[in-house]
Design a protein around this motif. Structure first.
Motif, mmCIF file in Angstrom:
data_model
loop_
_atom_site.group_PDB
_atom_site.id
_atom_site.type_symbol
_atom_site.label_atom_id
_atom_site.label_comp_id
_atom_site.label_asym_id
_atom_site.label_seq_id
_atom_site.Cartn_x
_atom_site.Cartn_y
_atom_site.Cartn_z
ATOM 1 N N LEU A 43 -10.811 13.583 17.244
ATOM 2 C CA LEU A 43 -12.153 14.058 17.591
ATOM 3 C C LEU A 43 -13.110 12.889 17.795
ATOM 4 O O LEU A 43 -13.974 12.930 18.682
ATOM 5 N N GLY A 44 -12.976 11.847 16.982
ATOM 6 C CA GLY A 44 -13.842 10.676 17.098
ATOM 7 C C GLY A 44 -13.725 10.003 18.456
ATOM 8 O O GLY A 44 -14.724 9.599 19.045
ATOM 9 N N VAL A 45 -12.503 9.899 18.958
ATOM 10 C CA VAL A 45 -12.304 9.314 20.293
ATOM 11 C C VAL A 45 -12.988 10.183 21.346
ATOM 12 O O VAL A 45 -13.690 9.672 22.228
ATOM 13 N N LEU A 46 -12.794 11.498 21.251
ATOM 14 C CA LEU A 46 -13.427 12.407 22.220
ATOM 15 C C LEU A 46 -14.952 12.336 22.130
ATOM 16 O O LEU A 46 -15.645 12.307 23.158
ATOM 17 N N ILE A 47 -15.474 12.308 20.913
ATOM 18 C CA ILE A 47 -16.927 12.210 20.735
ATOM 19 C C ILE A 47 -17.438 10.900 21.319
ATOM 20 O O ILE A 47 -18.465 10.874 22.002
ATOM 21 N N PHE A 48 -16.717 9.822 21.090
ATOM 22 C CA PHE A 48 -17.144 8.527 21.627
ATOM 23 C C PHE A 48 -17.154 8.532 23.151
ATOM 24 O O PHE A 48 -18.053 7.970 23.771
ATOM 25 N N ILE A 49 -16.170 9.165 23.744
ATOM 26 C CA ILE A 49 -16.081 9.196 25.204
ATOM 27 C C ILE A 49 -17.203 10.038 25.812
ATOM 28 O O ILE A 49 -17.840 9.637 26.789
ATOM 29 N N PHE A 50 -17.466 11.207 25.234
ATOM 30 C CA PHE A 50 -18.386 12.152 25.850
ATOM 31 C C PHE A 50 -19.803 12.148 25.282
ATOM 32 O O PHE A 50 -20.728 12.674 25.890
ATOM 33 N N HIS A 51 -19.973 11.576 24.096
ATOM 34 C CA HIS A 51 -21.298 11.572 23.479
ATOM 35 C C HIS A 51 -21.372 10.418 22.495
ATOM 36 O O HIS A 51 -20.552 10.316 21.593
ATOM 37 N N ARG A 52 -22.339 9.550 22.667
ATOM 38 C CA ARG A 52 -22.467 8.395 21.769
ATOM 39 C C ARG A 52 -23.166 8.809 20.483
ATOM 40 O O ARG A 52 -24.348 9.109 20.464
ATOM 41 N N LEU A 53 -22.396 8.847 19.413
ATOM 42 C CA LEU A 53 -22.915 9.173 18.094
ATOM 43 C C LEU A 53 -23.497 7.899 17.482
ATOM 44 O O LEU A 53 -22.839 6.854 17.504
ATOM 45 N N PRO A 54 -24.728 7.944 16.951
ATOM 46 C CA PRO A 54 -25.295 6.734 16.332
ATOM 47 C C PRO A 54 -24.405 6.220 15.202
ATOM 48 O O PRO A 54 -23.835 6.997 14.438
ATOM 49 N N ILE A 55 -24.308 4.919 15.105
ATOM 50 C CA ILE A 55 -23.437 4.302 14.110
ATOM 51 C C ILE A 55 -23.866 4.668 12.689
ATOM 52 O O ILE A 55 -23.030 4.792 11.796
ATOM 53 N N VAL A 56 -25.152 4.894 12.481
ATOM 54 C CA VAL A 56 -25.647 5.283 11.153
ATOM 55 C C VAL A 56 -25.054 6.634 10.751
ATOM 56 O O VAL A 56 -24.663 6.831 9.594
ATOM 57 N N GLY B 299 -12.750 10.744 9.303
ATOM 58 C CA GLY B 299 -11.936 10.289 10.440
ATOM 59 C C GLY B 299 -12.778 10.041 11.677
ATOM 60 O O GLY B 299 -12.563 9.067 12.404
ATOM 61 N N ILE B 300 -13.757 10.905 11.908
ATOM 62 C CA ILE B 300 -14.669 10.707 13.038
ATOM 63 C C ILE B 300 -15.437 9.395 12.836
ATOM 64 O O ILE B 300 -15.519 8.561 13.738
ATOM 65 N N GLY B 301 -15.986 9.224 11.632
ATOM 66 C CA GLY B 301 -16.760 8.015 11.351
ATOM 67 C C GLY B 301 -15.943 6.747 11.463
ATOM 68 O O GLY B 301 -16.392 5.746 12.029
ATOM 69 N N VAL B 302 -14.723 6.783 10.948
ATOM 70 C CA VAL B 302 -13.859 5.598 10.959
ATOM 71 C C VAL B 302 -13.504 5.168 12.384
ATOM 72 O O VAL B 302 -13.303 3.990 12.648
ATOM 73 N N VAL B 303 -13.480 6.104 13.299
ATOM 74 C CA VAL B 303 -13.194 5.766 14.702
ATOM 75 C C VAL B 303 -14.472 5.335 15.426
ATOM 76 O O VAL B 303 -14.461 4.371 16.194
ATOM 77 N N ILE B 304 -15.564 6.039 15.173
ATOM 78 C CA ILE B 304 -16.813 5.762 15.880
ATOM 79 C C ILE B 304 -17.343 4.364 15.551
ATOM 80 O O ILE B 304 -17.834 3.654 16.436
ATOM 81 N N ILE B 305 -17.249 3.949 14.292
ATOM 82 C CA ILE B 305 -17.817 2.650 13.892
ATOM 83 C C ILE B 305 -17.204 1.483 14.681
ATOM 84 O O ILE B 305 -17.934 0.744 15.339
ATOM 85 N N PRO B 306 -15.886 1.296 14.665
ATOM 86 C CA PRO B 306 -15.359 0.145 15.422
ATOM 87 C C PRO B 306 -15.532 0.292 16.936
ATOM 88 O O PRO B 306 -15.804 -0.697 17.622
ATOM 89 N N LEU B 307 -15.401 1.511 17.461
ATOM 90 C CA LEU B 307 -15.594 1.684 18.901
ATOM 91 C C LEU B 307 -17.025 1.359 19.296
ATOM 92 O O LEU B 307 -17.267 0.742 20.342
ATOM 93 N N SER B 308 -17.985 1.741 18.466
ATOM 94 C CA SER B 308 -19.388 1.422 18.746
ATOM 95 C C SER B 308 -19.630 -0.075 18.683
ATOM 96 O O SER B 308 -20.333 -0.637 19.536
ATOM 97 N N LEU B 309 -19.052 -0.723 17.678
ATOM 98 C CA LEU B 309 -19.223 -2.172 17.553
ATOM 99 C C LEU B 309 -18.596 -2.910 18.731
ATOM 100 O O LEU B 309 -19.185 -3.850 19.273
ATOM 101 N N SER C 238 -18.128 -1.660 21.704
ATOM 102 C CA SER C 238 -18.976 -1.342 22.856
ATOM 103 C C SER C 238 -20.226 -2.216 22.863
ATOM 104 O O SER C 238 -20.625 -2.744 23.907
ATOM 105 N N MET C 239 -20.881 -2.369 21.699
ATOM 106 C CA MET C 239 -22.080 -3.223 21.617
ATOM 107 C C MET C 239 -21.730 -4.681 21.932
ATOM 108 O O MET C 239 -22.477 -5.372 22.618
#
Length: 120
Positions: A50-63, A99-109, A111-112
């Protein structure tokens, strides 16, 4: 029956490789077969997808991603301290969130970092 047992044993070995404790009382069952990972690890795996899908379709704030990880940690820590025993359904839900958070954090970093490097 032997073929399904062989398949189940292979899946259980995968759970071991993933470092899951595989405790029966903290795992879901399908018919007479225990899931190869516990409820929280199963939730984490779902959350990763889900984290990968969320990252692709909607940028969730890292916080928010950090808060999702903290929710999982708090559930685990309260249980670890013996204050409150979690349930398998709570473990599943907090595992999904973590699991969502653990994927979003490194992908966001990453990406930044990419945006920063491409701007040089």
């Amino acid at each position: 029956m032997k073929n399904s047992l062989d398949g189940w044993l292979k899946l259980m070995k995968i759970g071991t490789v993933l470092q899951c404790h595989q405790m029966p009382e903290r795992s879901f069952f399908w018919k007479e077969y225990q899931f190869p990972v516990c409820a929280r690890c199963f939730g984490m795996l779902i959350g990763h997808l889900l984290g990968v899908l969320i990252f692709i379709f909607h940028r969730l704030p890292i916080v928010i991603a950090i808060v999702l990880c903290l929710i999982t940690f708090i559930d685990w820590f309260i249980q670890y301290l013996g204050i409150f025993e979690s349930t398998n359904w709570r473990r599943l839900i907090t595992g999904i969130l973590g699991g969502i958070g653990v994927v979003i954090i490194p992908l966001s970093l990453i990406s930044m970092l990419y945006v920063w490097i491409s701007g040089l």
